[in-house]
Design a protein around this motif. Structure first.
Motif, PDB file in Angstrom:
ATOM      1  N   ASN A  98       0.860  -1.186   0.000  1.00  0.00           N
ATOM      2  CA  ASN A  98       0.000   0.000   0.000  1.00  0.00           C
ATOM      3  C   ASN A  98       0.894   1.232   0.000  1.00  0.00           C
ATOM      4  O   ASN A  98       1.731   1.383   0.885  1.00  0.00           O
ATOM      5  CB  ASN A  98      -0.883   0.026   1.244  1.00  0.00           C
ATOM      6  N   LEU A  99       0.685   2.109  -0.971  1.00  0.00           N
ATOM      7  CA  LEU A  99       1.534   3.287  -1.105  1.00  0.00           C
ATOM      8  C   LEU A  99       0.684   4.549  -1.190  1.00  0.00           C
ATOM      9  O   LEU A  99      -0.456   4.521  -1.651  1.00  0.00           O
ATOM     10  CB  LEU A  99       2.403   3.170  -2.354  1.00  0.00           C
ATOM     11  N   GLU A 100       1.292   5.653  -0.775  1.00  0.00           N
ATOM     12  CA  GLU A 100       0.669   6.961  -0.912  1.00  0.00           C
ATOM     13  C   GLU A 100       1.661   7.874  -1.613  1.00  0.00           C
ATOM     14  O   GLU A 100       2.718   8.193  -1.075  1.00  0.00           O
ATOM     15  CB  GLU A 100       0.302   7.547   0.451  1.00  0.00           C
ATOM     16  N   ALA A 101       1.323   8.270  -2.819  1.00  0.00           N
ATOM     17  CA  ALA A 101       2.181   9.170  -3.588  1.00  0.00           C
ATOM     18  C   ALA A 101       2.038  10.588  -3.051  1.00  0.00           C
ATOM     19  O   ALA A 101       1.128  10.894  -2.286  1.00  0.00           O
ATOM     20  CB  ALA A 101       1.791   9.131  -5.064  1.00  0.00           C
ATOM     21  N   TYR A 102       2.927  11.448  -3.481  1.00  0.00           N
ATOM     22  CA  TYR A 102       2.876  12.858  -3.081  1.00  0.00           C
ATOM     23  C   TYR A 102       1.603  13.513  -3.598  1.00  0.00           C
ATOM     24  O   TYR A 102       1.023  14.361  -2.946  1.00  0.00           O
ATOM     25  CB  TYR A 102       4.120  13.579  -3.602  1.00  0.00           C
ATOM     26  N   SER A 103       1.175  13.100  -4.798  1.00  0.00           N
ATOM     27  CA  SER A 103      -0.040  13.657  -5.396  1.00  0.00           C
ATOM     28  C   SER A 103      -0.666  12.621  -6.313  1.00  0.00           C
ATOM     29  O   SER A 103      -0.030  11.631  -6.682  1.00  0.00           O
ATOM     30  CB  SER A 103       0.283  14.919  -6.198  1.00  0.00           C
ATOM     31  N   CYS A 104      -1.881  12.873  -6.708  1.00  0.00           N
ATOM     32  CA  CYS A 104      -2.568  11.996  -7.651  1.00  0.00           C
ATOM     33  C   CYS A 104      -1.850  12.021  -9.011  1.00  0.00           C
ATOM     34  O   CYS A 104      -1.719  11.002  -9.673  1.00  0.00           O
ATOM     35  CB  CYS A 104      -4.017  12.440  -7.801  1.00  0.00           C
ATOM     36  N   ALA A 105      -1.362  13.194  -9.396  1.00  0.00           N
ATOM     37  CA  ALA A 105      -0.650  13.328 -10.674  1.00  0.00           C
ATOM     38  C   ALA A 105       0.612  12.470 -10.693  1.00  0.00           C
ATOM     39  O   ALA A 105       0.916  11.823 -11.700  1.00  0.00           O
ATOM     40  CB  ALA A 105      -0.300  14.786 -10.932  1.00  0.00           C
ATOM     41  N   SER A 106       1.340  12.435  -9.579  1.00  0.00           N
ATOM     42  CA  SER A 106       2.556  11.621  -9.546  1.00  0.00           C
ATOM     43  C   SER A 106       2.218  10.129  -9.562  1.00  0.00           C
ATOM     44  O   SER A 106       2.949   9.324 -10.139  1.00  0.00           O
ATOM     45  CB  SER A 106       3.435  11.986  -8.347  1.00  0.00           C
ATOM     46  N   LYS A 107       1.101   9.751  -8.969  1.00  0.00           N
ATOM     47  CA  LYS A 107       0.643   8.350  -9.028  1.00  0.00           C
ATOM     48  C   LYS A 107       0.419   7.952 -10.487  1.00  0.00           C
ATOM     49  O   LYS A 107       0.866   6.898 -10.924  1.00  0.00           O
ATOM     50  CB  LYS A 107      -0.645   8.206  -8.215  1.00  0.00           C
ATOM     51  N   TYR A 108      -0.252   8.811 -11.252  1.00  0.00           N
ATOM     52  CA  TYR A 108      -0.509   8.537 -12.664  1.00  0.00           C
ATOM     53  C   TYR A 108       0.792   8.541 -13.474  1.00  0.00           C
ATOM     54  O   TYR A 108       0.959   7.738 -14.390  1.00  0.00           O
ATOM     55  CB  TYR A 108      -1.511   9.537 -13.240  1.00  0.00           C
ATOM     56  N   THR A 109       1.694   9.437 -13.154  1.00  0.00           N
ATOM     57  CA  THR A 109       2.980   9.490 -13.858  1.00  0.00           C
ATOM     58  C   THR A 109       3.732   8.173 -13.701  1.00  0.00           C
ATOM     59  O   THR A 109       4.280   7.636 -14.659  1.00  0.00           O
ATOM     60  CB  THR A 109       3.847  10.650 -13.318  1.00  0.00           C
ATOM     61  N   PHE A 110       3.740   7.646 -12.482  1.00  0.00           N
ATOM     62  CA  PHE A 110       4.457   6.393 -12.232  1.00  0.00           C
ATOM     63  C   PHE A 110       3.770   5.223 -12.936  1.00  0.00           C
ATOM     64  O   PHE A 110       4.442   4.376 -13.526  1.00  0.00           O
ATOM     65  CB  PHE A 110       4.586   6.138 -10.734  1.00  0.00           C
ATOM     66  N   ALA A 111       2.450   5.183 -12.906  1.00  0.00           N
ATOM     67  CA  ALA A 111       1.719   4.117 -13.601  1.00  0.00           C
ATOM     68  C   ALA A 111       1.974   4.169 -15.110  1.00  0.00           C
ATOM     69  O   ALA A 111       2.177   3.130 -15.751  1.00  0.00           O
ATOM     70  CB  ALA A 111       0.225   4.224 -13.303  1.00  0.00           C
ATOM     71  N   ARG A 112       1.986   5.390 -15.684  1.00  0.00           N
ATOM     72  CA  ARG A 112       2.290   5.547 -17.112  1.00  0.00           C
ATOM     73  C   ARG A 112       3.690   5.049 -17.427  1.00  0.00           C
ATOM     74  O   ARG A 112       3.917   4.377 -18.430  1.00  0.00           O
ATOM     75  CB  ARG A 112       2.187   7.016 -17.524  1.00  0.00           C
ATOM     76  N   THR A 113       4.635   5.383 -16.562  1.00  0.00           N
ATOM     77  CA  THR A 113       6.024   4.969 -16.782  1.00  0.00           C
ATOM     78  C   THR A 113       6.147   3.456 -16.745  1.00  0.00           C
ATOM     79  O   THR A 113       6.796   2.861 -17.613  1.00  0.00           O
ATOM     80  CB  THR A 113       6.950   5.595 -15.725  1.00  0.00           C
ATOM     81  N   LEU A 114       5.537   2.805 -15.749  1.00  0.00           N
ATOM     82  CA  LEU A 114       5.614   1.346 -15.667  1.00  0.00           C
ATOM     83  C   LEU A 114       4.938   0.694 -16.864  1.00  0.00           C
ATOM     84  O   LEU A 114       5.439  -0.302 -17.400  1.00  0.00           O
ATOM     85  CB  LEU A 114       4.982   0.852 -14.359  1.00  0.00           C
ATOM     86  N   ASN A 115       3.840   1.267 -17.311  1.00  0.00           N
ATOM     87  CA  ASN A 115       3.153   0.742 -18.484  1.00  0.00           C
ATOM     88  C   ASN A 115       4.037   0.860 -19.725  1.00  0.00           C
ATOM     89  O   ASN A 115       4.137  -0.076 -20.525  1.00  0.00           O
ATOM     90  CB  ASN A 115       1.829   1.482 -18.678  1.00  0.00           C
ATOM     91  N   LYS A 116       4.692   2.004 -19.882  1.00  0.00           N
ATOM     92  CA  LYS A 116       5.577   2.221 -21.033  1.00  0.00           C
ATOM     93  C   LYS A 116       6.800   1.287 -20.975  1.00  0.00           C
ATOM     94  O   LYS A 116       7.181   0.701 -21.984  1.00  0.00           O
ATOM     95  CB  LYS A 116       6.024   3.677 -21.066  1.00  0.00           C
ATOM     96  N   LEU A 117       7.377   1.127 -19.794  1.00  0.00           N
ATOM     97  CA  LEU A 117       8.530   0.231 -19.645  1.00  0.00           C
ATOM     98  C   LEU A 117       8.124  -1.221 -19.891  1.00  0.00           C
ATOM     99  O   LEU A 117       8.894  -1.999 -20.453  1.00  0.00           O
ATOM    100  CB  LEU A 117       9.159   0.393 -18.261  1.00  0.00           C
ATOM    101  N   ASN A 118       6.930  -1.580 -19.479  1.00  0.00           N
ATOM    102  CA  ASN A 118       6.415  -2.921 -19.746  1.00  0.00           C
ATOM    103  C   ASN A 118       6.293  -3.159 -21.245  1.00  0.00           C
ATOM    104  O   ASN A 118       6.685  -4.209 -21.748  1.00  0.00           O
ATOM    105  CB  ASN A 118       5.066  -3.117 -19.059  1.00  0.00           C
ATOM    106  N   GLU A 119       5.761  -2.172 -21.976  1.00  0.00           N
ATOM    107  CA  GLU A 119       5.629  -2.300 -23.422  1.00  0.00           C
ATOM    108  C   GLU A 119       6.980  -2.383 -24.114  1.00  0.00           C
ATOM    109  O   GLU A 119       7.148  -3.105 -25.096  1.00  0.00           O
ATOM    110  CB  GLU A 119       4.826  -1.130 -23.984  1.00  0.00           C
ATOM    111  N   MET A 120       7.963  -1.664 -23.599  1.00  0.00           N
ATOM    112  CA  MET A 120       9.291  -1.640 -24.227  1.00  0.00           C
ATOM    113  C   MET A 120      10.100  -2.907 -23.947  1.00  0.00           C
ATOM    114  O   MET A 120      10.771  -3.418 -24.846  1.00  0.00           O
ATOM    115  CB  MET A 120      10.086  -0.428 -23.735  1.00  0.00           C
ATOM    116  N   TYR A 121      10.061  -3.410 -22.718  1.00  0.00           N
ATOM    117  CA  TYR A 121      10.977  -4.481 -22.331  1.00  0.00           C
ATOM    118  C   TYR A 121      10.329  -5.835 -22.086  1.00  0.00           C
ATOM    119  O   TYR A 121      10.967  -6.863 -22.296  1.00  0.00           O
ATOM    120  CB  TYR A 121      11.752  -4.065 -21.078  1.00  0.00           C
ATOM    121  N   LEU A 122       9.097  -5.888 -21.619  1.00  0.00           N
ATOM    122  CA  LEU A 122       8.500  -7.168 -21.240  1.00  0.00           C
ATOM    123  C   LEU A 122       7.372  -7.626 -22.159  1.00  0.00           C
ATOM    124  O   LEU A 122       7.242  -8.802 -22.445  1.00  0.00           O
ATOM    125  CB  LEU A 122       7.954  -7.096 -19.810  1.00  0.00           C
ATOM    126  N   LYS A 123       6.513  -6.696 -22.532  1.00  0.00           N
ATOM    127  CA  LYS A 123       5.335  -6.991 -23.344  1.00  0.00           C
ATOM    128  C   LYS A 123       4.451  -8.051 -22.683  1.00  0.00           C
ATOM    129  O   LYS A 123       3.917  -8.933 -23.329  1.00  0.00           O
ATOM    130  CB  LYS A 123       5.732  -7.425 -24.750  1.00  0.00           C
TER     131      LYS A 123
END
Length: 171
Positions: A98-123
């Protein structure tokens, strides 16, 4: 300020480990300590997610990895409530964190980044639930990956056009 922290993290913690820091967000830590959730790519192109504790020792900044996971082990990211502006989310590995980000925007930024990294390296099929899809897509006008000024300029341009049109007399 965050770009300075990212540069410092990349130089002091991830550079010596031969990793590229892709993204980080500030999350609630323990007591008065700052903590960052980081996503980095290793030399062997594995995506590592880690919790970093920020320490200040004798006027010197220090960073310590307190928890580490791999993206391939991430089963799901749960944004808790897609309809509410909240910074809480869960990351499901072998255990749920369970995590609490600094803001809702940063939560979305991190989710977008993990999604993009997943598409690039793991698929792999990465489940991202309870997030608003509009803000998860990187091509959305609302995504803010250093394009905030461009978006703001576009909105101001449209607003000034509307103002000019409203001031023109109708004949």
């Amino acid at each position: 300020m965050s770009s300075l922290v990212k540069e410092d993290l990349a130089k002091r913690l991830f550079g010596p480990r031969r990793q590229r820091l892709q993204e980080f967000i500030e999350v609630e830590g323990w007591g008065a300590q700052r903590c960052y959730l980081c996503a980095a790519v290793t030399k062997s192109e594995e995506v590592e997610i880690c919790m970093v504790k920020h320490l200040r020792v004798d006027r010197e900044e220090k960073y310590e990895i307190v928890e580490k996971w791999f993206l391939k082990d991430l089963e799901m990211i749960d944004g808790k409530e897609a309809d509410t502006d909240n910074p809480y989310f869960d990351m499901h590995f072998h255990k749920v964190y369970n995590l609490e980000a600094y803001s809702c925007a940063s939560k979305y930024t991190f989710a977008r980044t993990l999604n993009k990294l997943n598409e690039m390296y793991l698929k792999k099929d990465l489940k991202i639930v309870n997030f608003d899809e509009t803000y998860l897509n990187d091509d959305s006008i609302w995504s803010s990956n250093n394009r905030d000024c461009l978006v703001l300029m576009r909105i101001c341009f449209y607003a000034s056009n509307l103002l000019c049109l409203s001031l023109c007399p109708l004949s």
